[in-house]
Design a protein around this motif. Sequence first.
Motif, PDB file in Angstrom:
ATOM      1  N   CYS A  89       0.831  -1.215   0.000  1.00  0.00           N
ATOM      2  CA  CYS A  89       0.000   0.000   0.000  1.00  0.00           C
ATOM      3  C   CYS A  89       0.859   1.256   0.000  1.00  0.00           C
ATOM      4  O   CYS A  89       0.576   2.218  -0.725  1.00  0.00           O
ATOM      5  N   ALA A  90       1.925   1.249   0.788  1.00  0.00           N
ATOM      6  CA  ALA A  90       2.823   2.404   0.844  1.00  0.00           C
ATOM      7  C   ALA A  90       3.535   2.589  -0.490  1.00  0.00           C
ATOM      8  O   ALA A  90       3.677   3.717  -0.981  1.00  0.00           O
ATOM      9  N   LEU A  91       3.981   1.485  -1.079  1.00  0.00           N
ATOM     10  CA  LEU A  91       4.685   1.550  -2.360  1.00  0.00           C
ATOM     11  C   LEU A  91       3.772   2.119  -3.453  1.00  0.00           C
ATOM     12  O   LEU A  91       4.194   2.952  -4.249  1.00  0.00           O
ATOM     13  N   VAL A  92       2.517   1.709  -3.455  1.00  0.00           N
ATOM     14  CA  VAL A  92       1.551   2.227  -4.433  1.00  0.00           C
ATOM     15  C   VAL A  92       1.276   3.707  -4.164  1.00  0.00           C
ATOM     16  O   VAL A  92       1.268   4.524  -5.084  1.00  0.00           O
ATOM     17  N   ALA A  93       1.077   4.065  -2.895  1.00  0.00           N
ATOM     18  CA  ALA A  93       0.776   5.460  -2.554  1.00  0.00           C
ATOM     19  C   ALA A  93       1.925   6.388  -2.939  1.00  0.00           C
ATOM     20  O   ALA A  93       1.698   7.516  -3.381  1.00  0.00           O
ATOM     21  N   ALA A  94       3.158   5.913  -2.785  1.00  0.00           N
ATOM     22  CA  ALA A  94       4.329   6.754  -3.045  1.00  0.00           C
ATOM     23  C   ALA A  94       4.931   6.490  -4.425  1.00  0.00           C
ATOM     24  O   ALA A  94       6.024   6.965  -4.721  1.00  0.00           O
ATOM     25  N   ALA A  95       4.236   5.757  -5.265  1.00  0.00           N
ATOM     26  CA  ALA A  95       4.790   5.340  -6.559  1.00  0.00           C
ATOM     27  C   ALA A  95       5.280   6.510  -7.403  1.00  0.00           C
ATOM     28  O   ALA A  95       6.257   6.380  -8.135  1.00  0.00           O
ATOM     29  N   ASP A  96       4.612   7.653  -7.290  1.00  0.00           N
ATOM     30  CA  ASP A  96       5.016   8.813  -8.088  1.00  0.00           C
ATOM     31  C   ASP A  96       6.059   9.668  -7.372  1.00  0.00           C
ATOM     32  O   ASP A  96       6.406  10.742  -7.832  1.00  0.00           O
ATOM     33  N   GLY A  97       6.559   9.171  -6.231  1.00  0.00           N
ATOM     34  CA  GLY A  97       7.616   9.879  -5.510  1.00  0.00           C
ATOM     35  C   GLY A  97       7.116  10.860  -4.470  1.00  0.00           C
ATOM     36  O   GLY A  97       7.913  11.501  -3.788  1.00  0.00           O
TER      37      GLY A  97
ATOM     38  N   THR B 287      -4.315  -6.639  -3.215  1.00  0.00           N
ATOM     39  CA  THR B 287      -4.488  -5.515  -2.292  1.00  0.00           C
ATOM     40  C   THR B 287      -3.890  -4.253  -2.908  1.00  0.00           C
ATOM     41  O   THR B 287      -4.502  -3.179  -2.867  1.00  0.00           O
ATOM     42  N   GLY B 288      -2.717  -4.377  -3.494  1.00  0.00           N
ATOM     43  CA  GLY B 288      -2.088  -3.233  -4.158  1.00  0.00           C
ATOM     44  C   GLY B 288      -2.922  -2.699  -5.313  1.00  0.00           C
ATOM     45  O   GLY B 288      -3.062  -1.490  -5.483  1.00  0.00           O
ATOM     46  N   ILE B 289      -3.509  -3.605  -6.089  1.00  0.00           N
ATOM     47  CA  ILE B 289      -4.348  -3.188  -7.221  1.00  0.00           C
ATOM     48  C   ILE B 289      -5.621  -2.514  -6.727  1.00  0.00           C
ATOM     49  O   ILE B 289      -6.055  -1.506  -7.288  1.00  0.00           O
ATOM     50  N   VAL B 290      -6.204  -3.047  -5.653  1.00  0.00           N
ATOM     51  CA  VAL B 290      -7.409  -2.431  -5.080  1.00  0.00           C
ATOM     52  C   VAL B 290      -7.097  -1.005  -4.632  1.00  0.00           C
ATOM     53  O   VAL B 290      -7.846  -0.068  -4.919  1.00  0.00           O
ATOM     54  N   VAL B 291      -5.974  -0.814  -3.951  1.00  0.00           N
ATOM     55  CA  VAL B 291      -5.592   0.523  -3.473  1.00  0.00           C
ATOM     56  C   VAL B 291      -5.274   1.434  -4.660  1.00  0.00           C
ATOM     57  O   VAL B 291      -5.717   2.579  -4.708  1.00  0.00           O
ATOM     58  N   ALA B 292      -4.536   0.912  -5.628  1.00  0.00           N
ATOM     59  CA  ALA B 292      -4.164   1.726  -6.790  1.00  0.00           C
ATOM     60  C   ALA B 292      -5.386   2.138  -7.602  1.00  0.00           C
ATOM     61  O   ALA B 292      -5.463   3.262  -8.089  1.00  0.00           O
ATOM     62  N   GLY B 293      -6.353   1.254  -7.720  1.00  0.00           N
ATOM     63  CA  GLY B 293      -7.521   1.537  -8.553  1.00  0.00           C
ATOM     64  C   GLY B 293      -8.669   2.197  -7.830  1.00  0.00           C
ATOM     65  O   GLY B 293      -9.681   2.523  -8.450  1.00  0.00           O
ATOM     66  N   ALA B 294      -8.534   2.407  -6.544  1.00  0.00           N
ATOM     67  CA  ALA B 294      -9.641   2.953  -5.754  1.00  0.00           C
ATOM     68  C   ALA B 294     -10.062   4.349  -6.209  1.00  0.00           C
ATOM     69  O   ALA B 294     -11.227   4.714  -6.096  1.00  0.00           O
ATOM     70  N   ASP B 295      -9.125   5.114  -6.759  1.00  0.00           N
ATOM     71  CA  ASP B 295      -9.463   6.468  -7.209  1.00  0.00           C
ATOM     72  C   ASP B 295      -9.911   6.482  -8.672  1.00  0.00           C
ATOM     73  O   ASP B 295     -10.131   7.545  -9.246  1.00  0.00           O
ATOM     74  N   GLY B 296     -10.035   5.305  -9.284  1.00  0.00           N
ATOM     75  CA  GLY B 296     -10.481   5.224 -10.664  1.00  0.00           C
ATOM     76  C   GLY B 296      -9.368   5.362 -11.683  1.00  0.00           C
ATOM     77  O   GLY B 296      -9.601   5.294 -12.883  1.00  0.00           O
TER      78      GLY B 296
ATOM     79  N   ILE C 116      -7.390   1.146   3.926  1.00  0.00           N
ATOM     80  CA  ILE C 116      -6.768   0.041   4.658  1.00  0.00           C
ATOM     81  C   ILE C 116      -7.649  -0.402   5.818  1.00  0.00           C
ATOM     82  O   ILE C 116      -7.961  -1.583   5.957  1.00  0.00           O
ATOM     83  N   VAL C 117      -8.039   0.540   6.659  1.00  0.00           N
ATOM     84  CA  VAL C 117      -8.785   0.151   7.867  1.00  0.00           C
ATOM     85  C   VAL C 117     -10.220  -0.270   7.559  1.00  0.00           C
ATOM     86  O   VAL C 117     -10.829  -0.970   8.360  1.00  0.00           O
ATOM     87  N   SER C 118     -10.737   0.109   6.388  1.00  0.00           N
ATOM     88  CA  SER C 118     -12.093  -0.312   6.038  1.00  0.00           C
ATOM     89  C   SER C 118     -12.098  -1.584   5.187  1.00  0.00           C
ATOM     90  O   SER C 118     -13.157  -2.153   4.935  1.00  0.00           O
ATOM     91  N   ASN C 119     -10.922  -2.055   4.768  1.00  0.00           N
ATOM     92  CA  ASN C 119     -10.832  -3.261   3.943  1.00  0.00           C
ATOM     93  C   ASN C 119     -11.217  -4.473   4.777  1.00  0.00           C
ATOM     94  O   ASN C 119     -10.666  -4.715   5.851  1.00  0.00           O
TER      95      ASN C 119
END
Length: 187
Positions: free
Chosen positions: A74-82, A152-161, A96-99
Amino acid sequence: MVMWDRIKDQAKSFQQSQSTRGTGGGHGQSGAHGSGSASGGSKAQLVGLFKTQLASVKSELKSGAYRDASMAMCALVAAADGQVEPAERQRVEELIVSNEVLQNFPADQLRQRFNQHVDRLLANFDLGKAEALQVIAKAAKKPAEARAVIQTGIVVAGADGHFEPSEQYAIREACAALGVPPTEFGI
């Protein structure tokens, strides 16, 4: 868009295999939304389907390795753009906490591990990424957990569409660390 079609096909196959085992949910997801301007809807359906897939194996995902690898993912996906804006950090924390699957673990543990990885990534991206990938790799011992970390990473990455190229790259790197072919997820 082609990647989403491949993920959708993989998800449909999984859903069909679940249906034959009697656990399918018959949600009417025929895939008819996969073209043209409705692709945003299909992405949202796909993220929902991955959530459903994860929930179907929830009882198997209780190890510390899965918890830690998922938070690193999740952190890696969130920070993927630096960078990670405070609003994005909060949004991912809420995801995360609602998953449903991650509710196997105390929310404090999840937040602490996620924020620890984000802080390391923001302080020194390359070093933080190497540390996150080491933690992710620990889930490779159990194939179901390894695949769940990627989902889990894909769910987090795609959550914003949106599934940004930097997020796709981060997930491919996690796949390599876990020994899971990214093509399995259409990435």
